[in-house]
Write a protein that holds these residues in place. Structure first.
Motif, PDB file in Angstrom:
ATOM      1  N   TRP A 308      21.185  41.432 -28.514  1.00  0.00           N
ATOM      2  CA  TRP A 308      19.987  42.127 -29.007  1.00  0.00           C
ATOM      3  C   TRP A 308      18.733  41.244 -29.034  1.00  0.00           C
ATOM      4  N   LEU A 309      18.863  39.969 -28.788  1.00  0.00           N
ATOM      5  CA  LEU A 309      17.740  39.065 -29.045  1.00  0.00           C
ATOM      6  C   LEU A 309      16.478  39.457 -28.269  1.00  0.00           C
ATOM      7  N   ASN A 310      16.659  39.844 -26.998  1.00  0.00           N
ATOM      8  CA  ASN A 310      15.480  40.138 -26.171  1.00  0.00           C
ATOM      9  C   ASN A 310      14.624  41.279 -26.713  1.00  0.00           C
ATOM     10  N   GLU A 311      15.272  42.191 -27.454  1.00  0.00           N
ATOM     11  CA  GLU A 311      14.509  43.274 -28.110  1.00  0.00           C
ATOM     12  C   GLU A 311      13.398  42.668 -28.972  1.00  0.00           C
ATOM     13  N   PHE A 312      13.735  41.541 -29.628  1.00  0.00           N
ATOM     14  CA  PHE A 312      12.796  40.944 -30.568  1.00  0.00           C
ATOM     15  C   PHE A 312      11.893  39.905 -29.900  1.00  0.00           C
ATOM     16  N   VAL A 313      12.289  39.432 -28.749  1.00  0.00           N
ATOM     17  CA  VAL A 313      11.368  38.574 -27.989  1.00  0.00           C
ATOM     18  C   VAL A 313      10.218  39.472 -27.516  1.00  0.00           C
ATOM     19  N   ARG A 314      10.560  40.718 -27.131  1.00  0.00           N
ATOM     20  CA  ARG A 314       9.514  41.672 -26.712  1.00  0.00           C
ATOM     21  C   ARG A 314       8.690  42.148 -27.899  1.00  0.00           C
ATOM     22  N   ASN A 315       9.333  42.234 -29.072  1.00  0.00           N
ATOM     23  CA  ASN A 315       8.674  42.775 -30.258  1.00  0.00           C
ATOM     24  C   ASN A 315       8.956  41.836 -31.438  1.00  0.00           C
ATOM     25  N   PRO A 316       8.267  40.685 -31.486  1.00  0.00           N
ATOM     26  CA  PRO A 316       8.648  39.635 -32.439  1.00  0.00           C
ATOM     27  C   PRO A 316       8.558  40.062 -33.911  1.00  0.00           C
ATOM     28  N   VAL A 317       9.386  39.423 -34.707  1.00  0.00           N
ATOM     29  CA  VAL A 317       9.496  39.733 -36.131  1.00  0.00           C
ATOM     30  C   VAL A 317       8.515  38.836 -36.911  1.00  0.00           C
ATOM     31  N   CYS A 318       7.642  39.469 -37.665  1.00  0.00           N
ATOM     32  CA  CYS A 318       6.669  38.703 -38.469  1.00  0.00           C
ATOM     33  C   CYS A 318       7.352  38.162 -39.720  1.00  0.00           C
ATOM     34  N   ILE A 319       6.977  36.960 -40.112  1.00  0.00           N
ATOM     35  CA  ILE A 319       7.546  36.332 -41.312  1.00  0.00           C
ATOM     36  C   ILE A 319       6.548  35.317 -41.863  1.00  0.00           C
ATOM     37  N   GLY A 320       6.371  35.314 -43.187  1.00  0.00           N
ATOM     38  CA  GLY A 320       5.548  34.271 -43.785  1.00  0.00           C
ATOM     39  C   GLY A 320       4.443  34.786 -44.688  1.00  0.00           C
ATOM     40  N   GLN A 321       3.965  33.864 -45.510  1.00  0.00           N
ATOM     41  CA  GLN A 321       2.954  34.208 -46.515  1.00  0.00           C
ATOM     42  C   GLN A 321       1.620  34.605 -45.888  1.00  0.00           C
ATOM     43  N   GLY A 322       1.413  34.189 -44.642  1.00  0.00           N
ATOM     44  CA  GLY A 322       0.178  34.545 -43.946  1.00  0.00           C
ATOM     45  C   GLY A 322       0.050  36.037 -43.659  1.00  0.00           C
ATOM     46  N   TYR A 323       1.140  36.789 -43.867  1.00  0.00           N
ATOM     47  CA  TYR A 323       1.089  38.238 -43.610  1.00  0.00           C
ATOM     48  C   TYR A 323       0.861  39.048 -44.886  1.00  0.00           C
ATOM     49  N   GLU A 324       0.704  38.367 -46.015  1.00  0.00           N
ATOM     50  CA  GLU A 324       0.512  39.105 -47.272  1.00  0.00           C
ATOM     51  C   GLU A 324      -0.712  40.004 -47.164  1.00  0.00           C
ATOM     52  N   GLY A 325      -0.527  41.272 -47.518  1.00  0.00           N
ATOM     53  CA  GLY A 325      -1.637  42.225 -47.496  1.00  0.00           C
ATOM     54  C   GLY A 325      -1.978  42.736 -46.102  1.00  0.00           C
ATOM     55  N   GLN A 326      -1.222  42.356 -45.098  1.00  0.00           N
ATOM     56  CA  GLN A 326      -1.529  42.805 -43.724  1.00  0.00           C
ATOM     57  C   GLN A 326      -0.614  43.947 -43.297  1.00  0.00           C
TER      58      GLN A 326
END
Ligand code: SF4
Length: 363
Positions: A308-326
């Protein structure tokens, strides 16, 4: 504390070790005057940063803790795998310096006499020094293994048998003898090093910075925790299953009392491992905490196994405090709660991430 695992996060193994030992009240478990054996994982002569071996700071901090509580009869015992020299590992991994500094002897189990112990029809040559110790502290590394999938507390006891027995274990397929060995020699305490264990191999090379340490008294539960951190069910690991069946401990990680002393606040850094870099292409980190990011990388490793990995290479998973409120499409952790598909948790655990991303990929 059989049902309990105490966990701490961070990047300072010295401080983390002392926090864990204080929280576990280790000094009260050790009888006065006992010979305390520290059993690290020095499978090969490679520094801990490669993902192969126990961090020397953990050993040093444990000695400081024990000596401060009046436990002065301590030794460090280990036998590297067949083909490497324990003495070289002691030197390369900083154990010689620690031994000198704290006046704690190093003992190479490879040169020891043995006693044959039997369980379930398997005779095992166990080193006498390991049997002499009154209180054994097992210090495994949270990491993968090419044959047994993961390795942790149960398998770390292989350093207490002769080289001839290690070869015999491989001939028997590892899983059953590893479980049986833990019936004849049982550490009283386990202090796990999850700072940067390897993704796949016990000899290191692909370290994943997981920034965690943990302790407990049930080796089956500790290994189930390790398996879960790497995205496996405990019973995916054959030797955990066998060890539970013969009464070494419990794999019931769902009902374990997991006490987390803090949260990881260090920000994930890029790693030089090519395998980890390949997995990281499926993530879009922005100020991600190390422990959170590591859980995602471990989940990606399982998704890669499943195709399944390539699914997420095409559509990466966001992670981290920099996404707060986004806003956005897909994220893990409470910082990404504004996204269309977001997994709560701070940090979310590897099995939760895996389940969430599998379902997302399938839909
Ligand atoms: S959810 Fe956010 S704050 Fe919590 S561990 Fe992950 S990155 Fe850090």
């Amino acid at each position: 504390m059989d049902n309990r695992i105490i966990v701490t996060y961070g990047d300072d193994p010295m401080r983390m070790t002392k926090e864990l030992l204080e929280a576990a009240k280790l000094d009260q478990m050790i009888p006065k005057g006992a010979l305390v054996g520290l059993k690290p994982n020095l499978v090969v002569a490679k520094p801990a940063e490669t993902g192969a071996t126990t961090h020397i700071e953990i050993v040093a901090a444990t000695i400081e803790y024990l000596q401060a509580h009046g436990h002065n009869n301590i030794l460090i015992l280990e036998g590297s795998w067949v083909g490497d020299s324990t003495k070289r590992a002691f030197k390369v991994c900083g154990f010689e310096d620690v031994s000198r500094k704290y006046k704690v002897p190093l003992f190479d189990t490879k040169g020891d006499s043995v006693t044959v112990k039997s369980y379930g029809g398997i005779n095992m040559e166990v080193c006498n020094k390991a049997l002499e110790v009154d209180f054994l502290i097992n210090m495994p590394v949270l990491k993968g293994h090419c044959q047994t999938i993961v390795t942790g507390a149960l398998k770390n006891m292989k350093g207490c048998i002769s080289d001839r027995e290690k070869r015999h274990f491989h001939a028997l397929g590892l899983d059953r003898p590893i479980a049986y060995l833990n019936k004849v020699i049982k550490p009283q305490f386990i202090l796990g090093d999850g700072i940067c264990g390897d993704l796949d191999f016990e000899e290191g090379g692909n370290p994943v910075r997981m920034n965690r340490m943990f302790c407990g008294t049930d080796p089956v539960l500790i290994d189930s925790y390790i398996a879960s951190n790497m995205g496996y069910e405990p019973h995916d690991i054959e030797y955990i299953k066998i060890a539970e069946e013969i009464g070494v401990g419990s794999s019931d990680i769902e009902h374990a009392d997991i006490v987390e002393l803090n949260r990881d606040t260090t920000i994930a850094r890029p790693t030089s491992s090519r395998k980890v870099q390949k997995l990281a292409k499926a993530a879009r980190p922005k100020e991600a905490c190390s422990a959170c990011y590591a859980n995602l990388i471990q989940a990606f490793a399982r998704l890669d196994d499943e195709g399944w990995l390539n699914e997420f290479v095409r559509n990466p998973v966001c992670i981290g405090q920099g996404y707060e409120g986004q806003s956005g499409e897909l994220g893990v952790g409470k910082c990404t709660c504004g996204m269309k598909h977001s997994l709560p948790g701070c940090p979310p655990r590897t099995p939760e991430i895996l389940k969430f991303l599998r379902e997302y990929a399938k839909n």
